[in-house]
Design an enzyme around this catalytic site. Structure first.
Site, short mmCIF file in Angstrom:
data_model
loop_
_atom_site.label_atom_id
_atom_site.label_comp_id
_atom_site.label_asym_id
_atom_site.label_seq_id
_atom_site.Cartn_x
_atom_site.Cartn_y
_atom_site.Cartn_z
N ASP A 138 0.86 -1.18 0.00
CA ASP A 138 0.00 0.00 0.00
C ASP A 138 0.90 1.23 0.00
OD1 ASP A 138 0.80 0.51 2.71
OD2 ASP A 138 -0.64 -1.00 3.37
N PRO A 139 0.32 2.44 0.08
CA PRO A 139 1.20 3.63 0.01
C PRO A 139 2.27 3.63 1.10
CG PRO A 139 -1.06 4.28 -0.33
CD PRO A 139 -1.10 2.83 0.07
N LYS A 141 3.95 0.94 2.27
CA LYS A 141 5.04 -0.03 2.06
C LYS A 141 4.82 -0.82 0.77
CE LYS A 141 2.68 -3.16 5.23
NZ LYS A 141 2.68 -3.74 6.56
N GLU A 186 -2.06 -0.03 -5.04
CA GLU A 186 -1.83 1.30 -4.44
C GLU A 186 -0.35 1.69 -4.55
OE1 GLU A 186 -3.66 1.20 -0.51
OE2 GLU A 186 -5.58 1.74 -1.40
N ASN A 226 -5.13 7.79 -2.53
CA ASN A 226 -5.09 9.21 -2.18
C ASN A 226 -5.43 10.14 -3.34
OD1 ASN A 226 -2.62 7.77 -0.47
ND2 ASN A 226 -4.07 8.98 0.74
N GLU A 284 -11.16 0.32 -4.94
CA GLU A 284 -11.47 -0.03 -3.55
C GLU A 284 -12.30 1.08 -2.94
OE1 GLU A 284 -8.12 -0.81 -1.03
OE2 GLU A 284 -7.17 -2.17 -2.47
N ASP A 295 -15.34 -8.77 16.36
CA ASP A 295 -14.41 -9.90 16.40
C ASP A 295 -13.29 -9.74 17.44
OD1 ASP A 295 -12.67 -8.10 15.21
OD2 ASP A 295 -11.97 -9.52 13.68
N ASN A 299 -11.42 -1.93 15.02
CA ASN A 299 -11.65 -1.61 13.62
C ASN A 299 -11.03 -0.28 13.21
OD1 ASN A 299 -13.06 -3.97 13.23
ND2 ASN A 299 -15.02 -3.03 13.80
N ASP A 379 5.48 -3.72 11.38
CA ASP A 379 4.06 -3.40 11.31
C ASP A 379 3.24 -4.66 11.63
OD1 ASP A 379 1.65 -2.19 10.87
OD2 ASP A 379 1.81 -2.14 8.69
N SER A 387 -9.88 -8.96 11.95
CA SER A 387 -10.39 -8.10 10.88
C SER A 387 -10.61 -6.69 11.43
CB SER A 387 -11.70 -8.65 10.33
OG SER A 387 -12.29 -7.70 9.45
CA CA Z 1 -12.71 -6.02 14.20
#
Ligand code: CA
Length: 650
Positions: A138-139, A141, A186, A226, A284, A295, A299, A379, A387
């Site tokens: 993604d932007p 990495k 991305e 972006n 996306e 979960d 989030n 990360d 999730s």
């Molecule tokens: Ca969650």
């Protein structure tokens, strides 16, 4: 008879496309979901859904249902509700040396083939999303796959070509219907460990070549994030043009929380489409149907603010957000589709974090497992878990479809059922500690068509609670109530209210302060310099070289005060001022009724003048100010004024 059956079977096979997919009839209806038809929606408009995590979800025990409440293949349910494409991410090798998956579905090409088969079986086309990485790209990495780590650009270019071709051949051998292939995910200025466009273009060209060879009818897409940064997008498109990359679709992520307005999105993509003759799409998007997590893993989007929220976090709000993105892309030059990101990544269990965590680790059904530390220690290796988007799925925590899923099948026809209140806008109230708490009598209901309507509200609060709020000092309260059958919130901040405007000059202008008796003062202006300010970054600066030349007053008239007792304060610092006559003052009906002498004693040494106990009666005019006179010495008198306050004392 046997022959007859054989012929019938053959006919069936032919009619269903020889296993290359069957068309599912889209036939949806809803008594509650409001959908305004999108006009000019092209017949072949892509309504995609990324469900990359589905296999890991199913292995973790997740079951998906249809609207009749029966367990049913997820792909069939999506097709029945108007989805046309399935998107799947592909990582080179998302496994550690012991073969333990990194998570996020452990999506290598094997998983993509399995997902592709099921999509094709349900009559859906596949969008293949090559990350050209062993895990999330993604932007933030774009890490090179471990096996390609030490390759020079020529070798890596060959590797991208071979890998892309081999993966696509596997999909082709499995008779997967591939509609589009992405060259990276991305890729904002980086791809596969490369950070210069000179190198990136070689890798993209190699991928493109492989797509053209294996799936000549598939579209080749590039994908960026972006779009709120129009300049960056224009630059990506012009670089791809300069390097003559062979591609068809310039795709963008569009998350309404962070990615600017739809008008901007349309303008940015439309310009690229028209300038370079490309198709454009949103690759996306997503939107929360609730702010609750199901979960036991937090989030991305929750109850907290700080992000743009064009629709409420409700099932209808989710549908309205997606509809507006579809409408925007459909009306943008070159617009061919919208793909939703991870619409089925729901909770793998209802009981506990421990139970879910075990499944995330074993099956890769969370965003990352602890094993991802082998590749991405900083990360994924630190923050691994479940999730972060279960509240943005089109299925509830038990796998039952939300009414909003029907949106895809209703975009053309619309479904204009009765418009009803869907959520209540929060009310924010800032009340002076000595003021009166006046809760509003009406609040804004967000209707199912995303319009707003004032509705009466009943607040759930009694006198005793109100008295506590008056006595409780500075604090923030959440008062709940009922409006239009829905829950309403009024957030009341009890504060020592500052009745002045622009009290610390943070507006970057002088107004509504008025300068009088300026005399020969050479410099007097607002200045943006945090180190010279008492609060914030702005203050009022003054300076004069000549002796006796600094002389001015700075005054602000105040309106809308209630009768009562008030206090005023303002601060000053400076140097080289020699003899001074400085005071803070308050005027009533033009006459000074309170004065506080002040001194200038050196850099960073702030002196505050305070005038208290001002008795004000409604109808009078009240002004506050500071009067400054400096004889000056040496290099000339200078100073800074900041942080004026006018508060109630009851
Ligand atoms: Ca969650």
């Amino acid at each position: 008879m046997k022959k007859m059956i054989a012929v019938l079977l053959l006919l069936c096979l032919l009619l269903t496309g020889c296993g290359s997919g069957r068309t599912v009839k889209v036939d949806v209806s809803s008594d509650t979901l409001y959908v305004k038809a999108v006009e000019n929606l092209p017949k072949d408009f892509i309504l995609g859904m990324d469900v990359s995590s589905v296999l890991a979800e199913e292995e973790s025990g997740v079951k998906y249902y249809n609207f009749a409440g029966e367990e049913q293949d997820l792909f069939r349910t999506l097709a029945e509700n108007g989805v046309t494409h399935i998107r799947v991410r592909v990582w080179n090798h998302p496994y550690d040396a012991q073969g333990r998956g990194f998570g996020g579905g452990n999506n290598d090409i094997e998983k993509a083939v399995a997902i592709g088969r099921r999509a094709t079986q349900a009559g859906l086309k596949l969008i293949v999303d090559f990350h050209y990485s062993d895990f999330w790209a993604d932007p933030g990495k774009q890490m090179v796959p471990l096996a390609w780590k030490d390759m020079d650009i020529e070798t890596k270019t060959e590797a991208v070509y071979d890998y892309t071709r081999d993966c696509l051949r596997q999909l082709k051998d499995a008779k997967v219907s591939v509609g589009m292939v992405q060259l990276g995910n991305e890729t904002n200025g980086a791809l596969c460990g490369e950070k210069t466009w000179f190198n990136i273009q070689f890798l993209m060209a190699a991928g493109s070549k492989a797509v053209r060879e294996v799936f000549p009818k598939a579209l080749v897409a590039v994908h960026f994030a972006n779009p709120e940064n129009a300049e960056a997008y224009a630059s990506y498109a012009s670089k791809l043009d300069y390097y003559k990359l062979d591609y068809d679709v310039f795709a963008s992520s569009y998350y309404p929380y962070w990615h600017g307005t739809l008008d901007n999105l349309s303008s940015v993509l439309g310009t690229i489409a028209e300038t370079y003759g490309k198709k454009v799409m949103v690759m996306e998007t997503s939107y929360a149907y609730t702010d609750e997590d199901t979960d036991f893993f937090g989030n991305t989007i929750g109850a907290g603010g700080g992000v743009s929220k064009p629709c409420p976090y409700t099932v209808q709000g989710q549908a309205n957000s997606v509809r507006s993105v579809v409408e925007t892309v459909a009306n943008t030059p070159g617009g061919i589709g919208v793909c939703y990101w991870e619409g089925a990544w729901i909770s793998v269990g209802q009981n506990s974090w421990e139970e879910n965590s075990a499944k995330w680790e074993q099956f890769g059904s969370g965003w990352a497992s602890s094993y991802a530390a082998a590749y991405d220690p900083d990360d994924a290796g630190k923050w691994y878990g479940g999730s972060a988007v279960d509240n943005q799925a089109f299925f509830d925590a038990t796998g039952h479809p939300l009414e909003s899923l029907k949106l895809f099948g209703m975009l053309r026809s619309g479904n204009e059922v009765e418009v009803l209140p869907d959520a209540i806008d929060d009310t924010e109230l800032v009340v002076d500690l000595n003021g009166v708490i006046e809760l509003p009598e009406t609040v804004n209901a967000v209707m199912t068509d995303n319009s707003r309507r004032a509705v009466p509200v009943t607040w759930d609060i009694d006198d005793a609670q109100l008295q506590q709020m008056y006595a409780g000092g500075p604090a923030k309260y959440d008062i709940t109530g009922e409006a239009g059958g829905l829950k309403a919130h009024c957030y009341v901040s009890m504060v020592e209210y500052n009745f002045l405007s622009n009290p610390g000059f943070e507006d970057g202008t002088e107004a509504p302060w008025i300068v009088t008796d300026l005399g020969k003062t050479e410099q007097l202006y607002v200045e943006d310099k945090a180190t010279d300010s008492l609060g914030g970054s702005w203050h009022m600066h003054f300076w004069s070289a000549a002796p006796d030349s600094v002389a001015f007053t700075l005054e602000q008239p105040v309106e809308g005060l209630r009768s009562g007792t008030y206090k005023y304060a303002i601060s000053i610092m400076g140097g080289d001022c020699g003899e001074t006559e400085i005071y803070a003052y308050v005027k009533l009906d033009g006459e000074i009724v309170g004065k506080a002498p002040m001194k200038i004693t050196g850099y960073g040494s702030w002196d505050t003048g305070r005038v208290e106990g001002i008795e004000y009666t409604e109808g009078q005019t009240l002004s506050v100010g500071i009067s400054v006179k400096c004889a000056g010495e040496g290099k000339g008198a200078w100073g800074k004024i900041d942080e004026a306050m006018l508060n109630s004392m009851g």
